[in-house]
Structures are given as structure tokens and as C-alpha cells.
Design a protein around this motif. Structure first.
Motif, PDB file in Angstrom:
ATOM      1  N   MET A   1       0.844  -1.185   0.000  1.00 55.52           N
ATOM      2  CA  MET A   1       0.000   0.000   0.000  1.00 55.52           C
ATOM      3  C   MET A   1       0.882   1.239   0.000  1.00 55.52           C
ATOM      4  N   GLU A   2       0.362   2.327  -0.577  1.00 56.81           N
ATOM      5  CA  GLU A   2       1.001   3.637  -0.493  1.00 56.81           C
ATOM      6  C   GLU A   2      -0.085   4.690  -0.336  1.00 56.81           C
ATOM      7  N   LYS A   3       0.313   5.949  -0.237  1.00 56.84           N
ATOM      8  CA  LYS A   3      -0.641   7.023  -0.019  1.00 56.84           C
ATOM      9  C   LYS A   3      -0.373   8.152  -0.990  1.00 56.84           C
ATOM     10  N   SER A   4      -1.431   8.597  -1.693  1.00 54.97           N
ATOM     11  CA  SER A   4      -1.340   9.726  -2.601  1.00 54.97           C
ATOM     12  C   SER A   4      -1.182  11.026  -1.816  1.00 54.97           C
ATOM     13  N   PRO A   5      -0.734  12.093  -2.471  1.00 59.27           N
ATOM     14  CA  PRO A   5      -0.499  13.351  -1.752  1.00 59.27           C
ATOM     15  C   PRO A   5      -1.735  13.914  -1.062  1.00 59.27           C
ATOM     16  N   ASP A   6      -2.936  13.570  -1.558  1.00 58.90           N
ATOM     17  CA  ASP A   6      -4.158  14.089  -0.936  1.00 58.90           C
ATOM     18  C   ASP A   6      -4.698  13.186   0.165  1.00 58.90           C
ATOM     19  N   GLY A   7      -3.957  12.130   0.529  1.00 56.17           N
ATOM     20  CA  GLY A   7      -4.355  11.282   1.639  1.00 56.17           C
ATOM     21  C   GLY A   7      -5.099  10.021   1.268  1.00 56.17           C
ATOM     22  N   ARG A   8      -5.333   9.758  -0.025  1.00 50.19           N
ATOM     23  CA  ARG A   8      -6.021   8.539  -0.451  1.00 50.19           C
ATOM     24  C   ARG A   8      -5.052   7.362  -0.445  1.00 50.19           C
ATOM     25  N   LEU A   9      -5.486   6.248   0.099  1.00 49.41           N
ATOM     26  CA  LEU A   9      -4.686   5.026   0.046  1.00 49.41           C
ATOM     27  C   LEU A   9      -4.755   4.412  -1.350  1.00 49.41           C
ATOM     28  N   GLU A  10      -3.657   3.795  -1.780  1.00 46.99           N
ATOM     29  CA  GLU A  10      -3.602   3.050  -3.035  1.00 46.99           C
ATOM     30  C   GLU A  10      -3.041   1.664  -2.731  1.00 46.99           C
ATOM     31  N   VAL A  11      -3.583   0.652  -3.400  1.00 43.02           N
ATOM     32  CA  VAL A  11      -3.179  -0.734  -3.180  1.00 43.02           C
ATOM     33  C   VAL A  11      -2.635  -1.303  -4.479  1.00 43.02           C
ATOM     34  N   PHE A  12      -1.511  -1.998  -4.385  1.00 41.66           N
ATOM     35  CA  PHE A  12      -0.857  -2.627  -5.532  1.00 41.66           C
ATOM     36  C   PHE A  12      -0.737  -4.114  -5.235  1.00 41.66           C
ATOM     37  N   ALA A  13      -1.206  -4.959  -6.169  1.00 40.72           N
ATOM     38  CA  ALA A  13      -1.222  -6.408  -5.952  1.00 40.72           C
ATOM     39  C   ALA A  13      -0.609  -7.091  -7.170  1.00 40.72           C
ATOM     40  N   LEU A  14       0.455  -7.853  -6.941  1.00 41.88           N
ATOM     41  CA  LEU A  14       1.238  -8.481  -8.003  1.00 41.88           C
ATOM     42  C   LEU A  14       1.091  -9.994  -7.927  1.00 41.88           C
ATOM     43  N   GLY A  15       0.623 -10.604  -9.016  1.00 47.90           N
ATOM     44  CA  GLY A  15       0.554 -12.050  -9.123  1.00 47.90           C
ATOM     45  C   GLY A  15       1.568 -12.568 -10.120  1.00 47.90           C
ATOM     46  N   GLY A  16       1.583 -13.864 -10.318  1.00 45.78           N
ATOM     47  CA  GLY A  16       2.520 -14.452 -11.262  1.00 45.78           C
ATOM     48  C   GLY A  16       2.240 -14.073 -12.699  1.00 45.78           C
ATOM     49  N   ASP A  17       0.981 -13.716 -13.013  1.00 45.92           N
ATOM     50  CA  ASP A  17       0.606 -13.417 -14.395  1.00 45.92           C
ATOM     51  C   ASP A  17       0.106 -11.996 -14.603  1.00 45.92           C
ATOM     52  N   THR A  18      -0.187 -11.268 -13.521  1.00 48.39           N
ATOM     53  CA  THR A  18      -0.766  -9.942 -13.688  1.00 48.39           C
ATOM     54  C   THR A  18      -0.428  -9.050 -12.513  1.00 48.39           C
ATOM     55  N   PHE A  19      -0.460  -7.747 -12.760  1.00 45.99           N
ATOM     56  CA  PHE A  19      -0.253  -6.722 -11.739  1.00 45.99           C
ATOM     57  C   PHE A  19      -1.494  -5.836 -11.779  1.00 45.99           C
ATOM     58  N   GLN A  20      -2.173  -5.680 -10.636  1.00 44.41           N
ATOM     59  CA  GLN A  20      -3.378  -4.860 -10.584  1.00 44.41           C
ATOM     60  C   GLN A  20      -3.273  -3.808  -9.484  1.00 44.41           C
ATOM     61  N   HIS A  21      -4.173  -2.841  -9.545  1.00 42.26           N
ATOM     62  CA  HIS A  21      -4.066  -1.626  -8.748  1.00 42.26           C
ATOM     63  C   HIS A  21      -5.462  -1.103  -8.469  1.00 42.26           C
TER      64      HIS A  21
END
Length: 504
Positions: free
Chosen positions: A325-345
Motif C-alpha cells: 500500500m502507499e498514499k497519494s499526496p491528498d491522503g487517499r490510500l492506493e493498493v498494488f497487488a502483483l501475481g505471477g501473471d498480472t499486476f493490478q491496482h
């Protein structure tokens, strides 16, 4: 892990700066220099000494306890104690300038806090060996590798603040709380500034902590809990750390009973899964994501420091994905999920709000890390069979393409900030450990450099004084390595001469 030593080649930054400058604007946009030059009044008082060839800064004198304010928006890169300065603070601003504050009697912000212009950050004092009476020593740096900075009075006057000045009485927003790196070894600072570290061995979770701020470590203690777990850690709104341990068959958590205090026993948090990450909403509520064969699920506090929602599906995500997880400058959380075949957000559509659908972020890979530039734009790194690649925000709503960086194949990744605000990335596989860093604030990255021998896990964290501390694991145990200055590193060594848990 085989011991190794890396010393940052500082001259390389200067050597490549001119070459990179023209490419930077086109290929890796940085924040523009301040278009509407504005600043905030740093404190009340009279100028007792101006900037000159024998005095790098301006002194503003007043009583002990007089509030001190950030002169501009930025991120705290140093908040600690040093002999001549006493208590001191550095704030890195989005245009790359640095404001520095010395001799305080109290500091109100920590390394990693995001502050806004006019926000109180400290109280005036007379601490340090190089001081004569209560005052603020204010410096402005364009480049901290030079001997002298910029005349603070000219810097402020150009931005509409003439000393002496009267601080405004605007709002005091809470600083952004960025997520800590998750993994099989995690670390975060307690409310008093001491680092705590947890490592998940086959026999459960082990714990060690700094016995004083920026100081020596305790011995490792076994805590039990799930074996070979994936860990995440986050602060509650009142400063108490909470730690999450996800095993194949169970999910458990424990928390500090008071800020910087002792810990609760383990309590069940859910069923088993593959990976987890935790972040803090803008209002202080912790949010937890976890992956399993059915995709990604999340659970969140229903009130700051409060109880928890039920687990909820997120509408997809890679099965058994690696999560950060990370946080955008305006305070919104962002989630990054990496699998063996795909990367989603996916990301919050507003601070503390609901979530977007999952979107495609790239192809599959081995591990990932997410961080933020000094100007707030997010950076994401992912490893695979061909090395390490990265992708970065070009605006609040758009991203670059994936770019190759070299680096170790199929490596475990972590990232943190140097004391001057440049992102540094650490990569470790079974054969080697390496690191790379931005050549300037908000800028491209230099070449990878050796950082030690191979291992099984790596995580990076920042001490209260801004120095990075790195934890690495192997079949032999858990090691650490730390900055001895702002450009030099210790050797790899045990914590308190004890091996710590081995991680396969």
C-alpha cells in the motif's frame, strides 16, 4: 547472508546531473519549481544575527517555548538531536529546497511526516553547544553538499515574508501517515521514536526494539503466533502500533497497550491467506488488505482506535498476490497487488472513502515495493526474471510506462528515503543484495550498486534522525545494516549480537 559494504559515490550525483537534466523533464517529470512563490512566517521575534560569510542562516530570538512553523509544504527528513544544534529538523520541499531549524526545546514532528506551510513543528529553545540564548537558527539549502545555503531572509522575502513577521493562525492538518513496508520482516517507529522490528520464522514471530531513540537494540524475543507468516504493521490514531501476522491457516494481530508501551497477546483476525498489507486512512483508521486463492479482501477500523468491520471482498485482484500500500499526496490510500501473471491496482476515490475497481497495472512478477517522491508522486518497483522495473506517477491520475532498471532477477524489494528525500530501492535474491537511488530529488535513478550477499527477505526503515536502517534475512538468521552517516553504511551484523530468526 554474506557481509558486504557499499559506500555511496557522492561525486557520481554531480557528474551525471548535467546529463540527466534535459532528459528529466521529458522522461520523468519532476515537480515544477514553485510557480507562485509563497512561504509562511517561521516564528515571532527579532533578528539577532543575519546571514553572512561567518553565519550560515538567520537567527530569530524570542522566549523559550515560542512556537516555530514550517516555512513551506514538505516532508520531514530529519527530526532529532545533534551536538551543536541540539534538537533540529529538516523539511524537504517539493521544489527540492530544504528548510532547517535548530536549537529547539521541543519537536512536534517526526521523520516522514508531511507538513504544510504555517504548521507548528517545534518550540524555540537554547539547546546545543553552539548557542547563546533562546532563538531559532533557520537555514535554507539548495544543495546540502555545499558549504553554505541560501540567505533565508532573501528566500522568505521573495515569497512575501519579511522578517520580523507574525505567523498566521491557519488550520493544523494532521501529517500524512505513509504505510510501512509489509513482508516477513517489518519495522516501524514507536510514538517515542524507537524502532521496533518483527521477523516471522518457522516457529512464529520474533520481536526486537531499540532501547533508546536511534540507539542500540534489545535481544530478540519469541512471541509465538503463526509460523512463516507475512507481516504488516501500522500505527493507530493514538500512536499505538498494531501488528498483523497472516499464516497459511490463520490471521492474528496484536497491538501496543499504550503508545511506545507493552503489547497485547495474539487475537484472531481472520482465516489464512497468502500476503497482507496495512495502511492508515486520512482520519486515522487502519485499513488491512489480504490475498488468498479467491483474490483480495479487506477489513478496516470503523472508528479511529476502534473496532473492526467484517472482511469484505474487493471485487477481484490477483489470486495469492503480493500486496503493498502507499498514499497519494491528498491522503487517499492506493493498493498494488502483483501475481505471477498480472499486476493490478486500486485506490480510494476520496480520502477515507470508497474504492475504485481493480485496474490492470502491468504483467506478472515476483515482488514489489511502492514509495513516494518528495513531490508526492508515487513510485512502484517490481521484480521478475529479467531484473527490476519501475513505474511512476506523471500526474495525480496518470502513470508512466514500465521502465527497466537492471538489478537482481526475482528479488525481494524494499524502498525508503535518504535524509535529503531521494527514494532508495533495495533488492535481494539468493545470490546478491543491491541498491539504487535517485540521483537528485524527484529525479531518475543511478546504477545498481552492491549491498551485500544473498538472502531471503529485505526491508528498509528510517531512524528518528533520518538515517536508514535495513533488515535482511537468510537461512542463518536476521541481520541489519545502517547508515553511519548520510552517505556511508555499517557492515551487516546481528541485532544485539543475537542471530534472530532464520527465514527460508
Amino acid at each position: 547472508m554474506l557481509p558486504g559494504l557499499s559506500r555511496r559515490p557522492l561525486n557520481r550525483v554531480l557528474a551525471v546531473a548535467a546529463i540527466l537534466l534535459s532528459a528529466l523533464a521529458a522522461t520523468h517529470p519532476a515537480a515544477a519549481r514553485t510557480a507562485d512563490l509563497t512561504a509562511a512566517c517561521p516564528t515571532t521575534g527579532f533578528v539577532s544575527q543575519h546571514f553572512h560569510s561567518g553565519h550560515n542562516g538567520v537567527d530569530i530570538a524570542n522566549d523559550v517555548g515560542t512556537p516555530i512553523y514550517a516555512v513551506g509544504d514538505g516532508e520531514v527528513t530529519i527530526s532529532g538531536y545533534i551536538g551543536d544544534y541540539g534538537q533540529w529538523i529538516r523539511v524537504l520541499h517539493p521544489d527540492g529546497r530544504i528548510s532547517e531549524y535548530g536549537h529547539m526545546s521541543r519537536r512536534d514532528v517526526s521523520v516522514g511526516d508531511h507538513v504544510v506551510a504555517g504548521q507548528q513543528i517545534a518550540l524555540m529553545g537554547a539547546e546545543g553547544t553552539n548557542v547563546d540564548g533562546s532563538h531559532l537558527h533557520l537555514r535554507i539549502w539548495g544543495d546540502t553538499s555545499t558549504s553554505y545555503g541560501i540567505d533565508p531572509e532573501a528566500y522568505l522575502a521573495e515569497r512575501g515574508v519579511v522578517l520580523p513577521c507574525t505567523p498566521g493562525s491557519g488550520p493544523r492538518p494532521k501529517p500524512l501517515v505513509y504505510p510501512a513496508e509489509s513482508g516477513r520482516v517489518v519495522s516501524a517507529r514507536s510514538a517515542d521514536g524507537r524502532l521496533e522490528v518483527f521477523a516471522a520464522g518457522s516457529d512464529g514471530v520474533h520481536h526486537a526494539w531499540q532501547q533508546e531513540v536511534n540507539g542500540n537494540w534489545s535481544a530478540w524475543e519469541p512471541l509465538g503466533g503463526p509460523g512463516n507468516a507475512e507481516l504488516a504493521i501500522a500505527p493507530n490514531a493514538d500512536g499505538r502500533l498494531e501488528m498483523f501476522a497472516l499464516g497459511a491457516n490463520t490471521f492474528q494481530h496484536r497491538w501496543q497497550l499504550s503508545p511506545s508501551g507493552g503489547w497485547s497477546n495474539w487475537e484472531t483476525f481472520g482465516g489464512g491467506g497468502h500476503d497482507t498489507a496495512a495502511g492508515v486512512n486520512a482520519d486515522g483508521r487502519i485499513e488491512v488488505y489480504a490475498s488468498n486463492p479467491a483474490g483480495l479482501f479487506h477489513r478496516y477500523q470503523v472508528a479511529p482506535n476502534g473496532g473492526w468491520s467484517d472482511w469484505e471482498p474487493t471485487g477481484g485482484g490477483p489470486a495469492n498476490g503480493r500486496v503493498e500500500m502507499e498514499k497519494s499526496p491528498d491522503g487517499r490510500l492506493e493498493v498494488f497487488a502483483l501475481g505471477g501473471d498480472t499486476f493490478q491496482h486500486k485506490y480510494q476515490t476520496a480520502p477515507n472513502g470508497g474504492w475504485s475497481p481493480w485496474d490492470t497495472f502491468g504483467g506478472g512478477g515476483h515482488d514489489l515495493t511502492a514509495d513516494h517522491n518528495a513531490d508526492g508522486r508515487l513510485e512502484v518497483f517490481a521484480s521478475g526474471p529479467e531484473g527490476v522495473f519501475h513505474k511512476y506517477m506523471t500526474s495525480p491520475t496518470s502513470w508512466s510506462n514500465w521502465e527497466p532498471t537492471g538489478g537482481p532477477a526475482n528479488s525481494q524489494l524494499s524502498s525508503e528515503h535518504t535524509p535529503d528525500g531521494r527514494v532508495e530501492v533495495f533488492a535481494m535474491n539468493g545470490s546478491t543484495a543491491m541498491h539504487a537511488w535517485q540521483t537528485a530529488v524527484n529525479a531518475p535513478y543511478g546504477d545498481w550498486a552492491a549491498f551485500g550477499g544473498g538472502g531471503t527477505e529485505v526491508t528498509a526503515v528510517t531512524n528518528a534522525d533520518g538515517r536508514m536502517e535495513i533488515f535482511g534475512t537468510s537461512h542463518a538468521g536476521t541481520f541489519h545494516k545502517w547508515q553511519t552517516g548520510f552517505s556511508t553504511w555499517s557492515d551487516w551484523t546481528w541485532l544485539n549480537n543475537t542471530a534472530g530468526p532464520a527465514l527460508d
